[in-house]
Design a protein around this motif. Structure first.
Motif, mmCIF file in Angstrom:
data_model
loop_
_atom_site.group_PDB
_atom_site.id
_atom_site.type_symbol
_atom_site.label_atom_id
_atom_site.label_comp_id
_atom_site.label_asym_id
_atom_site.label_seq_id
_atom_site.Cartn_x
_atom_site.Cartn_y
_atom_site.Cartn_z
ATOM 1 N N LYS A 74 0.824 -1.212 0.000
ATOM 2 C CA LYS A 74 0.000 0.000 0.000
ATOM 3 C C LYS A 74 0.860 1.264 0.000
ATOM 4 O O LYS A 74 0.559 2.232 -0.703
ATOM 5 C CB LYS A 74 -0.922 -0.014 1.221
ATOM 6 C CG LYS A 74 -1.862 1.172 1.292
ATOM 7 C CD LYS A 74 -2.666 1.152 2.574
ATOM 8 C CE LYS A 74 -3.575 -0.049 2.638
ATOM 9 N NZ LYS A 74 -4.448 -0.015 3.844
ATOM 10 N N LEU A 75 1.932 1.263 0.788
ATOM 11 C CA LEU A 75 2.751 2.465 0.913
ATOM 12 C C LEU A 75 3.778 2.605 -0.204
ATOM 13 O O LEU A 75 4.218 3.718 -0.495
ATOM 14 C CB LEU A 75 3.473 2.462 2.264
ATOM 15 C CG LEU A 75 2.590 2.551 3.497
ATOM 16 C CD1 LEU A 75 3.433 2.533 4.758
ATOM 17 C CD2 LEU A 75 1.724 3.801 3.466
ATOM 18 N N LEU A 76 4.167 1.509 -0.824
ATOM 19 C CA LEU A 76 5.196 1.551 -1.863
ATOM 20 C C LEU A 76 4.621 1.397 -3.265
ATOM 21 O O LEU A 76 5.358 1.070 -4.198
ATOM 22 C CB LEU A 76 6.242 0.459 -1.610
ATOM 23 C CG LEU A 76 7.021 0.565 -0.304
ATOM 24 C CD1 LEU A 76 8.012 -0.566 -0.179
ATOM 25 C CD2 LEU A 76 7.713 1.916 -0.169
ATOM 26 N N ARG A 77 3.331 1.606 -3.403
ATOM 27 C CA ARG A 77 2.739 1.532 -4.744
ATOM 28 C C ARG A 77 3.258 2.704 -5.586
ATOM 29 O O ARG A 77 3.401 3.819 -5.096
ATOM 30 C CB ARG A 77 1.215 1.583 -4.664
ATOM 31 C CG ARG A 77 0.657 2.909 -4.181
ATOM 32 C CD ARG A 77 -0.830 2.825 -3.896
ATOM 33 N NE ARG A 77 -1.402 4.120 -3.623
ATOM 34 C CZ ARG A 77 -1.338 4.753 -2.453
ATOM 35 N NH1 ARG A 77 -0.700 4.164 -1.430
ATOM 36 N NH2 ARG A 77 -1.898 5.931 -2.288
ATOM 37 N N PRO A 78 3.584 2.493 -6.857
ATOM 38 C CA PRO A 78 4.144 3.577 -7.690
ATOM 39 C C PRO A 78 3.111 4.664 -7.950
ATOM 40 O O PRO A 78 1.926 4.395 -8.129
ATOM 41 C CB PRO A 78 4.554 2.854 -8.972
ATOM 42 C CG PRO A 78 3.716 1.618 -9.006
ATOM 43 C CD PRO A 78 3.482 1.212 -7.590
ATOM 44 N N MET A 79 3.580 5.895 -7.961
ATOM 45 C CA MET A 79 2.733 7.060 -8.193
ATOM 46 C C MET A 79 3.300 7.877 -9.351
ATOM 47 O O MET A 79 4.491 7.813 -9.661
ATOM 48 C CB MET A 79 2.647 7.930 -6.932
ATOM 49 C CG MET A 79 2.061 7.210 -5.724
ATOM 50 S SD MET A 79 0.309 6.829 -5.885
ATOM 51 C CE MET A 79 -0.377 8.473 -5.798
ATOM 52 N N GLN A 80 2.434 8.664 -9.967
ATOM 53 C CA GLN A 80 2.816 9.533 -11.076
ATOM 54 C C GLN A 80 2.683 10.982 -10.630
ATOM 55 O O GLN A 80 1.594 11.421 -10.260
ATOM 56 C CB GLN A 80 1.935 9.270 -12.294
ATOM 57 C CG GLN A 80 2.288 10.101 -13.503
ATOM 58 C CD GLN A 80 3.662 9.751 -14.068
ATOM 59 O OE1 GLN A 80 4.081 8.598 -14.050
ATOM 60 N NE2 GLN A 80 4.372 10.755 -14.563
ATOM 61 N N LEU A 81 3.780 11.721 -10.639
ATOM 62 C CA LEU A 81 3.749 13.122 -10.258
ATOM 63 C C LEU A 81 3.175 13.970 -11.386
ATOM 64 O O LEU A 81 3.205 13.594 -12.554
ATOM 65 C CB LEU A 81 5.154 13.606 -9.898
ATOM 66 C CG LEU A 81 5.861 12.878 -8.745
ATOM 67 C CD1 LEU A 81 7.242 13.478 -8.514
ATOM 68 C CD2 LEU A 81 5.040 12.936 -7.471
ATOM 69 N N SER A 82 2.664 15.145 -11.003
ATOM 70 C CA SER A 82 2.109 16.070 -11.995
ATOM 71 C C SER A 82 3.237 16.729 -12.779
ATOM 72 O O SER A 82 4.292 17.055 -12.231
ATOM 73 C CB SER A 82 1.258 17.131 -11.301
ATOM 74 O OG SER A 82 0.185 16.527 -10.591
ATOM 75 N N ILE A 83 2.999 16.951 -14.052
ATOM 76 C CA ILE A 83 3.969 17.604 -14.924
ATOM 77 C C ILE A 83 3.569 19.074 -15.077
ATOM 78 O O ILE A 83 2.452 19.379 -15.491
ATOM 79 C CB ILE A 83 4.022 16.905 -16.291
ATOM 80 C CG1 ILE A 83 4.443 15.444 -16.114
ATOM 81 C CG2 ILE A 83 4.984 17.623 -17.228
ATOM 82 C CD1 ILE A 83 4.424 14.647 -17.399
ATOM 83 N N SER A 84 4.491 19.960 -14.731
ATOM 84 C CA SER A 84 4.224 21.400 -14.820
ATOM 85 C C SER A 84 4.533 21.887 -16.232
ATOM 86 O O SER A 84 5.694 21.843 -16.678
ATOM 87 C CB SER A 84 5.061 22.159 -13.794
ATOM 88 O OG SER A 84 4.844 23.544 -13.890
ATOM 89 N N GLU A 85 3.518 22.365 -16.929
ATOM 90 C CA GLU A 85 3.706 22.842 -18.303
ATOM 91 C C GLU A 85 4.221 24.272 -18.354
ATOM 92 O O GLU A 85 4.925 24.643 -19.287
ATOM 93 C CB GLU A 85 2.386 22.739 -19.060
ATOM 94 C CG GLU A 85 1.870 21.302 -19.196
ATOM 95 C CD GLU A 85 0.568 21.229 -19.949
ATOM 96 O OE1 GLU A 85 0.039 22.314 -20.309
ATOM 97 O OE2 GLU A 85 0.072 20.107 -20.195
#
Length: 326
Positions: A74-85
């Motif tokens: 649960k804690l180490l599931r991969p996440m996608q950060l937001s991309i700043s345009e």
């Protein structure tokens, strides 16, 4: 002259005594429930009950190794950060709070590398139930990979719509989803008391809670105190150093690299709310944070992994100057 000798019956008695002692020792090692001596029936039933209890917990997923595996998944599931345009930070963006590597002058033993702010639940409480017990603790871990425990969502404290640019001096919240999108945990802090303080330094504690209040509000300030007033109200650049202070207490978010905590993920640094100033009344690197956004390149998950351009790379500038001198 009379010498001490053993007669033949005495020798037989001594040898039989040694044999009985050896047999008794072997009997202590060999006897068990299968020999059916003494309370063998009770031991057999006890082993059957233990095996039955083990199989029942295994089927229900209540074993400690199963709880530990679910907790880390649960804690180490991969996440996608937001991309700043546009290069700025916005409300609703998923970012990482990173304290960049710097030497610790007040201690010989400290944690090196870039440290990210991470959720650190109590290990014993996490094994008793599958849900995190709030308030949850925080720590700084040497990782730059966005996962569930170090990815925060920037939320506007003024109720503005998602997508608005975050500015210096504006109140905001830092939230984290606890495995599901329904429950949100907020970065919070409060004044130090006798019953609540940080574990190692005994300073103001920083924690995660599910209650929305003024204790969740934070502000970002420009690191240079001479330009701080000029930058008030300007948009915050992504992946740039900022100071994050608590609105209620005025304390700055800090990392104690020399104070280590033992967690289920290894040794990590303590995080507290305290403003550290040097002799020039300037905040120390302990209070410096970077709001890290995602990278548009697939090879690097964050903008920190991208190579610096030649204009910002000091090594490239030194090499160019050396070639020009030749």
């Amino acid at each position: 002259m009379v010498t001490g000798t053993l007669t033949q019956p005495a020798c037989r008695e001594a040898s039989s005594g040694l044999t009985e002692t050896g047999d008794r020792r072997m009997a202590q090692n060999l006897y068990g429930p299968g020999v059916r001596m003494g309370n063998w029936n009770e031991d057999v039933y006890l082993e059957e009950e233990l095996m039955k209890d083990f199989l029942e917990k295994r089927d229900k997923g209540e074993l400690l190794i199963q709880r530990n595996r679910r907790l880390k998944e649960k804690l180490l599931r991969p996440m996608q950060l937001s991309i700043s345009e546009d290069g700025y930070v916005h409300s609703g963006d998923k970012v990482m709070l990173m304290n960049l590597d710097h030497p610790e002058t007040e201690a010989d033993l400290f944690l090196r590398g870039d440290l990210s702010l991470c959720l650190t639940p109590d290990e014993i409480r996490a094994y008793l139930t599958d849900e995190f017990e709030v308030p949850c603790g925080l720590s700084a871990a040497p990782t730059k990979i966005p996962v569930g425990r170090n990815t925060f969502i920037i939320l506007s404290a003024d109720g503005e719509a998602s997508g608005q640019v975050l500015r210096y001096g504006q109140s905001f919240r830092l939230g984290m989803t606890e495995g599901s999108e329904d429950k949100m945990l907020y970065l919070s802090s409060d004044h130090r008391t006798l019953l609540r303080s940080s574990k190692r330094s005994w300073l103001q504690e920083v924690y995660l809670t599910d209650e929305v209040s003024y204790l969740n509000c934070w502000q970002a300030a420009f690191p240079d105190p001479q330009l701080r007033l000029e930058y008030e109200g300007f948009p915050i650049l992504a992946n740039a150093r900022v100071l994050i202070s608590h609105c209620h207490t005025g304390r700055g978010l800090a990392v104690h690299r020399h104070l280590l905590l033992r967690t289920c993920f290894g040794k990590e640094a303590e995080v507290a709310a305290h403003t550290y100033l040097d002799s020039y009344r300037v905040e120390r690197p302990r209070n410096h944070w970077v709001l890290v956004t995602g990278s548009p390149r697939k090879a690097s998950p964050t903008m920190l992994d991208l190579p610096k351009p030649p204009a910002e790379d000091t090594c490239a500038l030194e090499q160019a100057a050396h070639l020009g001198a030749q």
